[in-house]
Structures are given as structure tokens and as C-alpha cells.
Enzyme design. Structure first.
Site, short mmCIF file in Angstrom:
data_model
loop_
_atom_site.label_atom_id
_atom_site.label_comp_id
_atom_site.label_asym_id
_atom_site.label_seq_id
_atom_site.Cartn_x
_atom_site.Cartn_y
_atom_site.Cartn_z
N ASP A 10 46.92 38.17 32.78
CA ASP A 10 46.84 39.37 33.61
C ASP A 10 47.92 40.31 33.10
O ASP A 10 49.08 40.19 33.49
CB ASP A 10 47.06 39.03 35.09
CG ASP A 10 47.06 40.27 35.95
OD1 ASP A 10 46.18 41.15 35.75
OD2 ASP A 10 47.93 40.38 36.85
N GLU A 69 42.17 40.18 31.23
CA GLU A 69 41.55 41.18 32.10
C GLU A 69 41.46 42.51 31.36
O GLU A 69 42.39 42.93 30.69
CB GLU A 69 42.37 41.35 33.38
CG GLU A 69 41.72 42.26 34.37
CD GLU A 69 42.42 42.28 35.72
OE1 GLU A 69 41.87 42.91 36.63
OE2 GLU A 69 43.50 41.68 35.86
N ASP A 141 50.57 37.90 40.23
CA ASP A 141 50.24 38.10 38.81
C ASP A 141 49.80 36.79 38.16
O ASP A 141 48.87 36.77 37.35
CB ASP A 141 51.44 38.70 38.07
CG ASP A 141 51.83 40.07 38.61
OD1 ASP A 141 50.98 40.97 38.58
OD2 ASP A 141 52.97 40.21 39.09
#
Length: 173
Positions: A10, A69, A141
Site C-alpha cells: 500500500d 494498489e 496502512d
């Protein structure tokens, strides 16, 4: 079936989450997770920390694939550019170590972990904890990174099953 170790990332300019899982068929097992913090410092130093942090995770845990992502662009162009740079540093670290790299949208990730493409962060954290049998909710996160890895594990298994079905159907004909 073979075990596949997946690194989920991420990306973030201040905090880059990472999570490593093992996948066997449709079963997932938590390996590790954490956050690479880059608050403060010049652009180059922050990107270097992201690159070095992801590189160290790959060296230590030896995943064979990485899932990242995709960049979500909102109104703030400067934030989107910084996010893209952080993402680039993380992807370059993975590519440098010859990992297969896969990308997923935030909606795909949420759909795979929560069942809804517009889930809240707390819902993602909760489902990651449940799916990986963790004692407590991971930091946001890190939970997002684990969700990226889970999403890739689901997608990977789905593609494997489709290919096996197609192969079996071809053998029947």
C-alpha cells in the site's frame, strides 16, 4: 498445490504499508506486516527509504510475486504525484529483485476482502484480521497492504481454476 508467497504493498509518501502472506489454493496464512515510515526529509531520501524498505522485506521474506494498489487520484494533484513517486520506488524495488508485479484498484481490493467495493478503512482492517486469524487489527496502512496481497491471492486462484477448467474441457473434447 504449491505455496505461493505474496507481498502486498500500500504505497504512501509518508507511510508505505507492506504485508506478506502465503497462499495455498484458496487458503491464506499471515507471514508478516509493517509500515515503512518516511516522514520528514527530502524527496530523494524519502524515496530511497521506501525502495530500501521494500527491498529488505523481499530479501528477508522471499515472496515470488508482489501486488500493488493502483494510484487513486483525487483533487490534490501534488499528493497524487508524490503517491505515484512512492509507488514507483516500491515497484522498482520489486522489479529489481525480479518479482512478478500485479496491480489492483482500491475497489477490487475492498471487494476481495470485504465484499463491497466501497468499504471503509475500519471494515478492511477488521476483515483482514478475521481472514488472516490475527490477534488484533493491524495498523491501517499494513492492513491495506495485506488486503492487496489477499486480493491478488484470490485473483490468482481464480485464474488458476479457470485455466484448469479450460484444460479439462479441452481434454474431454
Amino acid at each position: 498445490m504449491n505455496t505461493v508467497r505474496i507481498l502486498g504493498i500500500d504505497p504512501g509518501f509518508q507511510r508505505t504499508g507492506y504485508g506478506v502472506i502465503d497462499v495455498v489454493g484458496n487458503h491464506t496464512r499471515h507471514v508478516c506486516h509493517g509500515v515503512i515510515r518516511t516522514e520528514g526529509g527530502e524527496l530523494g531520501e524519502r524515496l530511497r527509504r521506501i525502495f530500501a524498505g521494500i527491498h529488505a522485506v523481499v530479501e528477508q521474506w522471499a515472496p515470488i510475486e508482489a501486488a500493488v494498489e493502483k494510484v487513486f487520484v483525487d483533487r490534490n494533484v501534488d499528493s497524487a504525484l508524490k503517491l505515484g513517486q512512492a509507488r514507483g520506488a516500491a515497484i522498482t524495488a520489486c522489479a529489481n529483485l525480479e518479482l512478478g508485479i500485479h496491480e489492483y484498484s482500491p475497489n477490487q481490493i475492498k471487494q476481495a476482502t470485504v465484499g463491497r467495493g466501497h468499504a471503509e478503512k475500519q471494515q478492511v482492517q477488521h476483515m483482514v484480521r478475521i481472514l488472516l486469524c490475527l490477534a488484533e487489527r493491524p495498523q491501517a496502512d499494513a492492513a491495506d497492504a495485506l488486503a492487496v496481497a489477499i486480493c491478488h491471492g484470490h485473483q490468482r486462484e481464480g485464474r488458476r481454476r479457470i485455466a484448469a477448467a479450460a484444460l479439462a474441457q479441452g481434454a474431454v473434447r
